[in-house]
Design an enzyme around this catalytic site. Sequence first.
Site, PDB file in Angstrom:
ATOM      1  CE1 TYR A 112      24.156  -3.600  14.258  1.00 30.18           C
ATOM      2  CE2 TYR A 112      21.813  -4.018  14.000  1.00 30.18           C
ATOM      3  CZ  TYR A 112      22.921  -3.856  14.811  1.00 30.18           C
ATOM      4  OH  TYR A 112      22.781  -3.957  16.179  1.00 30.18           O
TER       5      TYR A 112
ATOM      6  CG  ASP B 205      20.495 -10.446   8.783  1.00 29.07           C
ATOM      7  OD1 ASP B 205      19.301 -10.628   9.107  1.00 29.07           O
ATOM      8  OD2 ASP B 205      21.289  -9.745   9.443  1.00 29.07           O
TER       9      ASP B 205
ATOM     10  CE  LYS C 176      14.847  -5.023  13.042  1.00 30.03           C
ATOM     11  NZ  LYS C 176      16.157  -5.125  12.447  1.00 30.03           N
TER      12      LYS C 176
HETATM   13  C1  PLP Z   1      17.491  -5.472  13.203  1.00 24.51           C
HETATM   14  C2  PLP Z   1      18.447  -6.328  12.477  1.00 24.51           C
HETATM   15  C3  PLP Z   1      19.296  -7.227  13.157  1.00 24.51           C
HETATM   16  C4  PLP Z   1      19.395  -7.253  14.655  1.00 24.51           C
HETATM   17  O1  PLP Z   1      18.219  -7.632  15.252  1.00 24.51           O
HETATM   18  P1  PLP Z   1      18.035  -7.312  16.833  1.00 24.51           P
HETATM   19  O2  PLP Z   1      16.737  -7.966  17.158  1.00 24.51           O
HETATM   20  O3  PLP Z   1      18.030  -5.824  16.953  1.00 24.51           O
HETATM   21  O4  PLP Z   1      19.190  -7.929  17.530  1.00 24.51           O
HETATM   22  C5  PLP Z   1      20.078  -8.078  12.404  1.00 24.51           C
HETATM   23  N1  PLP Z   1      20.058  -8.035  11.059  1.00 24.51           N
HETATM   24  C6  PLP Z   1      19.278  -7.180  10.380  1.00 24.51           C
HETATM   25  C7  PLP Z   1      19.283  -7.194   8.890  1.00 24.51           C
HETATM   26  C8  PLP Z   1      18.472  -6.285  11.068  1.00 24.51           C
HETATM   27  O5  PLP Z   1      17.734  -5.396  10.382  1.00 24.51           O
END
Ligand code: PLP
Length: 434
Positions: free
Chosen positions: A149, A244, A272
């Site tokens: 994701y 990511d 995060k």
């Molecule tokens: C949480 C997450 C996102 C999206 O981040 P948001 O701040 O919710 O838009 C993208 N990539 C990874 C791997 C994530 O865990």
Amino acid sequence: MLAEVSNRSKSAIGYERARRVLVGGVNSPVRAFRAVGGQPVFLERAEGAYVFDVDGNRYVDLVGSWGPAIVGHAHPAVVEAVREAAGRGLSFGACCAAEAELAEIIVGALPSVELIRFVNSGTEATMSAMRLARAATGRSRVVKFLGCYHGHVDALLVAAGSGAATFGVPDSAGVPPAVAETTLLAPYNDLGAVERIMEEHGQDAAAILVEPIAGNMGFVEPSEGFLEGLRGVCDRYGSLLVFDEVMTGFRVAWGGYQNVCGVRPDLTCLGKVIGGGMPVAAYGGPRSLMEMVSPLGPTYQAGTLSGNPVGMAAGLATLRVCREAGFYASLHEKAGRLAEGLRAAAREAGVAVQTGRHGGMFGVVFSDRRPRDFADVQACDHEAFARFFREMLDRGVWLPPSGYEAMFVSAAHDDAAIGQIIEAAGESFRRMAS
Ligand SMILES: *Cc1c(COP(=O)(O)O)cnc(C)c1O
């Protein structure tokens, strides 16, 4: 026997009210508890390893706001820094010193990153990194992995019906097929599939985008040689390797998983933890690539609230705690003790459970073998997870409301918190087995 949580009447009232004016009563779908049943619990405050709901029930938290709360909720140093910054104004829409301060820490922690740009969410970070990869290569396609994701970016909201490598089809209404088709899909940990895709489309692949540890399909670690293999494929075809690390960055180790596995991506996405609970994210890489971003280069990207002083203050205070000697070793030890305890409790109750972990991140799935890709995760017993979630909630443990999510421990999880989780899990597993 643990105290059971029984009264959630104020949550019920809150949900009724929210549903009248908010879509599904929530602002992010998983909070609606659809995957686990029951009704959403409304939280009022959080402190250390615990969250408290509006009815006064206390839960040991294994969500940590989906990762950011790595030093524990409402850490005094973070709260103080945020208060102080807020007192000087919430946002200027202009430069402030804290932006460079936080950027220096991040750049210093990641050898692959020389310049970064702050944005406000992980979604923005991956969206912008893909734009930059396309600008830098003059190519349009992106390879992503099933079950990874990357936020709700149109072109990245795609999955495929089978494990076979295939063109993306939209996973959400409203994504034009022409956009989804720019995304190529491969199963996680399947280097052969990536090589076959690249043989056909390599000349048109701007990037391979990957979660170096997959944390949005439970917890799936890269197999030996997988990330190295992606690096090699990217080099051969002139595509960019994009990690990511929105979830894994400063969560599994100082910097991110790239410092553990030794594979250097071209671009890195963060989020995060670097905002410590405020909406802060970033993308970065070598000078040569990042200088293509506006105002230095032709790739446009901007943000009214990007780099705002309150978010920067929260990130700075959080990373300063993370930087203390032994921080990640201690987190790793806590996650290890927790995983070990859960496994032992499951074994005793005769329930098949797999746990995986790295740093302050771990996963629990109901299966007799460890998942390696999305198909494996789909084959896990998600009914059992939903039951586990409800049993744990009733015993005062706050788990992610879906079997496709990772779990997070914080520095504030002490022996008492870990003990409560293991005891609650033991009771829950026994109930599930009987
Ligand atoms: C949480 C997450 C996102 C999206 O981040 P948001 O701040 O919710 O838009 C993208 N990539 C990874 C791997 C994530 O865990």
